[in-house]
Design a protein around this motif. Structure first.
Motif, PDB file in Angstrom:
ATOM      1  N   ASN A 158       0.824  -1.202   0.000  1.00 65.69           N
ATOM      2  CA  ASN A 158       0.000   0.000   0.000  1.00 65.69           C
ATOM      3  C   ASN A 158       0.864   1.260   0.000  1.00 65.69           C
ATOM      4  O   ASN A 158       2.080   1.184   0.012  1.00 65.69           O
ATOM      5  N   LYS A 159       0.183   2.403  -0.017  1.00 64.78           N
ATOM      6  CA  LYS A 159       0.855   3.698  -0.098  1.00 64.78           C
ATOM      7  C   LYS A 159       0.939   4.315   1.289  1.00 64.78           C
ATOM      8  O   LYS A 159      -0.054   4.332   2.011  1.00 64.78           O
ATOM      9  N   TRP A 160       2.103   4.815   1.642  1.00 68.78           N
ATOM     10  CA  TRP A 160       2.233   5.537   2.895  1.00 68.78           C
ATOM     11  C   TRP A 160       3.616   6.170   2.964  1.00 68.78           C
ATOM     12  O   TRP A 160       4.492   5.871   2.170  1.00 68.78           O
ATOM     13  N   GLY A 161       3.796   7.032   3.917  1.00 72.80           N
ATOM     14  CA  GLY A 161       5.110   7.622   4.152  1.00 72.80           C
ATOM     15  C   GLY A 161       5.185   9.053   3.682  1.00 72.80           C
ATOM     16  O   GLY A 161       4.383   9.517   2.880  1.00 72.80           O
ATOM     17  N   GLY A 162       6.208   9.725   4.183  1.00 78.63           N
ATOM     18  CA  GLY A 162       6.430  11.109   3.816  1.00 78.63           C
ATOM     19  C   GLY A 162       7.739  11.262   3.071  1.00 78.63           C
ATOM     20  O   GLY A 162       8.268  10.308   2.489  1.00 78.63           O
ATOM     21  N   ALA A 163       8.276  12.461   3.121  1.00 76.02           N
ATOM     22  CA  ALA A 163       9.460  12.811   2.343  1.00 76.02           C
ATOM     23  C   ALA A 163      10.665  11.924   2.678  1.00 76.02           C
ATOM     24  O   ALA A 163      11.392  11.491   1.776  1.00 76.02           O
ATOM     25  N   VAL A 164      10.892  11.644   3.954  1.00 75.03           N
ATOM     26  CA  VAL A 164      12.045  10.822   4.343  1.00 75.03           C
ATOM     27  C   VAL A 164      11.863   9.398   3.819  1.00 75.03           C
ATOM     28  O   VAL A 164      12.784   8.815   3.248  1.00 75.03           O
ATOM     29  N   HIS A 165      10.677   8.853   3.997  1.00 72.09           N
ATOM     30  CA  HIS A 165      10.360   7.514   3.486  1.00 72.09           C
ATOM     31  C   HIS A 165      10.611   7.467   1.975  1.00 72.09           C
ATOM     32  O   HIS A 165      11.251   6.545   1.468  1.00 72.09           O
ATOM     33  N   HIS A 166      10.105   8.451   1.251  1.00 68.27           N
ATOM     34  CA  HIS A 166      10.264   8.486  -0.207  1.00 68.27           C
ATOM     35  C   HIS A 166      11.745   8.557  -0.587  1.00 68.27           C
ATOM     36  O   HIS A 166      12.193   7.842  -1.488  1.00 68.27           O
ATOM     37  N   PHE A 167      12.481   9.398   0.092  1.00 69.13           N
ATOM     38  CA  PHE A 167      13.913   9.544  -0.201  1.00 69.13           C
ATOM     39  C   PHE A 167      14.646   8.210  -0.001  1.00 69.13           C
ATOM     40  O   PHE A 167      15.418   7.781  -0.865  1.00 69.13           O
ATOM     41  N   LEU A 168      14.404   7.560   1.138  1.00 64.46           N
ATOM     42  CA  LEU A 168      15.075   6.295   1.430  1.00 64.46           C
ATOM     43  C   LEU A 168      14.666   5.204   0.441  1.00 64.46           C
ATOM     44  O   LEU A 168      15.513   4.487  -0.092  1.00 64.46           O
TER      45      LEU A 168
ATOM     46  N   PRO B  72       4.363  -3.864  -6.955  1.00 61.31           N
ATOM     47  CA  PRO B  72       3.186  -3.299  -6.295  1.00 61.31           C
ATOM     48  C   PRO B  72       2.021  -4.285  -6.350  1.00 61.31           C
ATOM     49  O   PRO B  72       1.964  -5.150  -7.217  1.00 61.31           O
ATOM     50  N   PHE B  73       1.103  -4.143  -5.405  1.00 63.54           N
ATOM     51  CA  PHE B  73      -0.057  -5.028  -5.380  1.00 63.54           C
ATOM     52  C   PHE B  73      -1.305  -4.367  -5.957  1.00 63.54           C
ATOM     53  O   PHE B  73      -2.394  -4.916  -5.854  1.00 63.54           O
ATOM     54  N   SER B  74      -1.145  -3.190  -6.556  1.00 65.81           N
ATOM     55  CA  SER B  74      -2.254  -2.540  -7.259  1.00 65.81           C
ATOM     56  C   SER B  74      -1.671  -1.490  -8.196  1.00 65.81           C
ATOM     57  O   SER B  74      -0.520  -1.070  -8.049  1.00 65.81           O
ATOM     58  N   MET B  75      -2.480  -1.063  -9.150  1.00 65.99           N
ATOM     59  CA  MET B  75      -2.042  -0.007 -10.070  1.00 65.99           C
ATOM     60  C   MET B  75      -1.887   1.303  -9.305  1.00 65.99           C
ATOM     61  O   MET B  75      -0.991   2.094  -9.598  1.00 65.99           O
ATOM     62  N   SER B  76      -2.721   1.523  -8.316  1.00 66.57           N
ATOM     63  CA  SER B  76      -2.622   2.722  -7.497  1.00 66.57           C
ATOM     64  C   SER B  76      -1.266   2.782  -6.787  1.00 66.57           C
ATOM     65  O   SER B  76      -0.617   3.826  -6.742  1.00 66.57           O
ATOM     66  N   VAL B  77      -0.823   1.648  -6.238  1.00 62.56           N
ATOM     67  CA  VAL B  77       0.476   1.596  -5.563  1.00 62.56           C
ATOM     68  C   VAL B  77       1.602   1.780  -6.576  1.00 62.56           C
ATOM     69  O   VAL B  77       2.578   2.476  -6.306  1.00 62.56           O
ATOM     70  N   LYS B  78       1.456   1.210  -7.761  1.00 59.10           N
ATOM     71  CA  LYS B  78       2.482   1.385  -8.799  1.00 59.10           C
ATOM     72  C   LYS B  78       2.637   2.877  -9.136  1.00 59.10           C
ATOM     73  O   LYS B  78       3.759   3.396  -9.190  1.00 59.10           O
ATOM     74  N   ASN B  79       1.519   3.548  -9.347  1.00 61.18           N
ATOM     75  CA  ASN B  79       1.572   4.982  -9.659  1.00 61.18           C
ATOM     76  C   ASN B  79       2.179   5.783  -8.514  1.00 61.18           C
ATOM     77  O   ASN B  79       2.928   6.730  -8.728  1.00 61.18           O
ATOM     78  N   TYR B  80       1.852   5.391  -7.301  1.00 58.18           N
ATOM     79  CA  TYR B  80       2.423   6.045  -6.122  1.00 58.18           C
ATOM     80  C   TYR B  80       3.943   5.907  -6.116  1.00 58.18           C
ATOM     81  O   TYR B  80       4.675   6.876  -5.890  1.00 58.18           O
ATOM     82  N   LEU B  81       4.427   4.691  -6.377  1.00 58.08           N
ATOM     83  CA  LEU B  81       5.872   4.456  -6.395  1.00 58.08           C
ATOM     84  C   LEU B  81       6.557   5.272  -7.484  1.00 58.08           C
ATOM     85  O   LEU B  81       7.624   5.851  -7.271  1.00 58.08           O
ATOM     86  N   LEU B  82       5.931   5.344  -8.647  1.00 60.62           N
ATOM     87  CA  LEU B  82       6.538   6.046  -9.777  1.00 60.62           C
ATOM     88  C   LEU B  82       6.456   7.569  -9.644  1.00 60.62           C
ATOM     89  O   LEU B  82       7.440   8.264  -9.897  1.00 60.62           O
ATOM     90  N   TYR B  83       5.282   8.081  -9.257  1.00 63.71           N
ATOM     91  CA  TYR B  83       5.052   9.521  -9.343  1.00 63.71           C
ATOM     92  C   TYR B  83       5.161  10.271  -8.014  1.00 63.71           C
ATOM     93  O   TYR B  83       5.435  11.465  -8.020  1.00 63.71           O
ATOM     94  N   GLU B  84       4.965   9.589  -6.898  1.00 64.02           N
ATOM     95  CA  GLU B  84       5.121  10.270  -5.617  1.00 64.02           C
ATOM     96  C   GLU B  84       6.480   9.966  -4.999  1.00 64.02           C
ATOM     97  O   GLU B  84       7.167  10.865  -4.548  1.00 64.02           O
ATOM     98  N   GLU B  85       6.842   8.681  -4.978  1.00 69.25           N
ATOM     99  CA  GLU B  85       8.165   8.337  -4.442  1.00 69.25           C
ATOM    100  C   GLU B  85       9.259   8.598  -5.479  1.00 69.25           C
ATOM    101  O   GLU B  85      10.419   8.691  -5.128  1.00 69.25           O
ATOM    102  N   LYS B  86       8.848   8.650  -6.747  1.00 71.87           N
ATOM    103  CA  LYS B  86       9.776   8.897  -7.856  1.00 71.87           C
ATOM    104  C   LYS B  86      10.863   7.823  -7.973  1.00 71.87           C
ATOM    105  O   LYS B  86      12.029   8.109  -8.225  1.00 71.87           O
ATOM    106  N   ILE B  87      10.434   6.576  -7.784  1.00 70.71           N
ATOM    107  CA  ILE B  87      11.338   5.439  -7.966  1.00 70.71           C
ATOM    108  C   ILE B  87      11.489   5.220  -9.465  1.00 70.71           C
ATOM    109  O   ILE B  87      10.498   5.245 -10.203  1.00 70.71           O
ATOM    110  N   PRO B  88      12.702   5.030  -9.957  1.00 75.55           N
ATOM    111  CA  PRO B  88      12.901   4.821 -11.398  1.00 75.55           C
ATOM    112  C   PRO B  88      12.049   3.662 -11.931  1.00 75.55           C
ATOM    113  O   PRO B  88      11.950   2.593 -11.314  1.00 75.55           O
TER     114      PRO B  88
END
Length: 168
Positions: free
Chosen positions: A61-71, A84-100
């Motif tokens: 699932n999606k959670w965390g703030g700036a430090v979590h995203h950075f790490l 990811p276990f959903s498309m929503s989580v995939k988008n979160y990882l790509l666009y909010e956490e900015k994971i390559p």
């Protein structure tokens, strides 16, 4: 094989991490798949140091703030695939956490094969409905899961409230 070898008490429980490192060195697994942020936080790094060939991280699932995203973003390079276990989580990882994108795979959906319940005895269902005080024809809506914001339970409650106006 699913193994909880760390028993981590917090994100900086280095004694548990050392136990984990010793465990991987002893059993030399080919693949490790982490299923929680705490485990994946240091586990990915320690798995790479221990030369585990394939390191995966399943994100529920999606959670965390700036430090979590950075790490998470910076530890992604120690990960072969983030699942990811959903498309929503995939988008979160790509666009909010900015994971390559090269690390983030398509979702693996978790579900239940309802065919296994097709042989339910209708008499048992009627008996259970009676025991629970549920009338014939009365609809039932259920929720199984943790009561956490990211589960969106509030939307179920709001929907049931709106539906009850039309379908008392």
């Amino acid at each position: 094989i699913r193994v909880d070898v760390t028993g981590m008490k917090n994100n900086f429980d280095f004694i548990a991490l050392f136990r984990f490192y010793r465990y991987i060195k002893k059993f030399s697994p080919d693949i490790i798949n982490f299923h929680s942020y705490r485990a994946a936080l240091w586990g990915r790094l320690f798995a790479r140091i221990a030369k585990v060939p394939v390191v995966l991280y399943s994100v529920h699932n999606k959670w965390g703030g700036a430090v979590h995203h950075f790490l998470d973003r910076n530890l992604s390079r120690f990960t072969d695939a983030i699942i990811p276990f959903s498309m929503s989580v995939k988008n979160y990882l790509l666009y909010e956490e900015k994971i390559p994108a090269k690390f983030v795979k398509n979702p693996v959906y978790i579900g239940i094969d309802i065919k296994q319940f097709s042989g339910i005895n209708e008499d048992d269902v009627k008996l259970l409905r009676q025991e629970l005080g549920i009338k014939d024809g009365q609809n039932i809506i259920g929720f199984v899961g943790s009561i956490a914001k990211q589960k969106g339970l509030i939307y179920l409650i709001e929907s049931v409230n709106k539906l009850s106006i039309t379908f008392p």
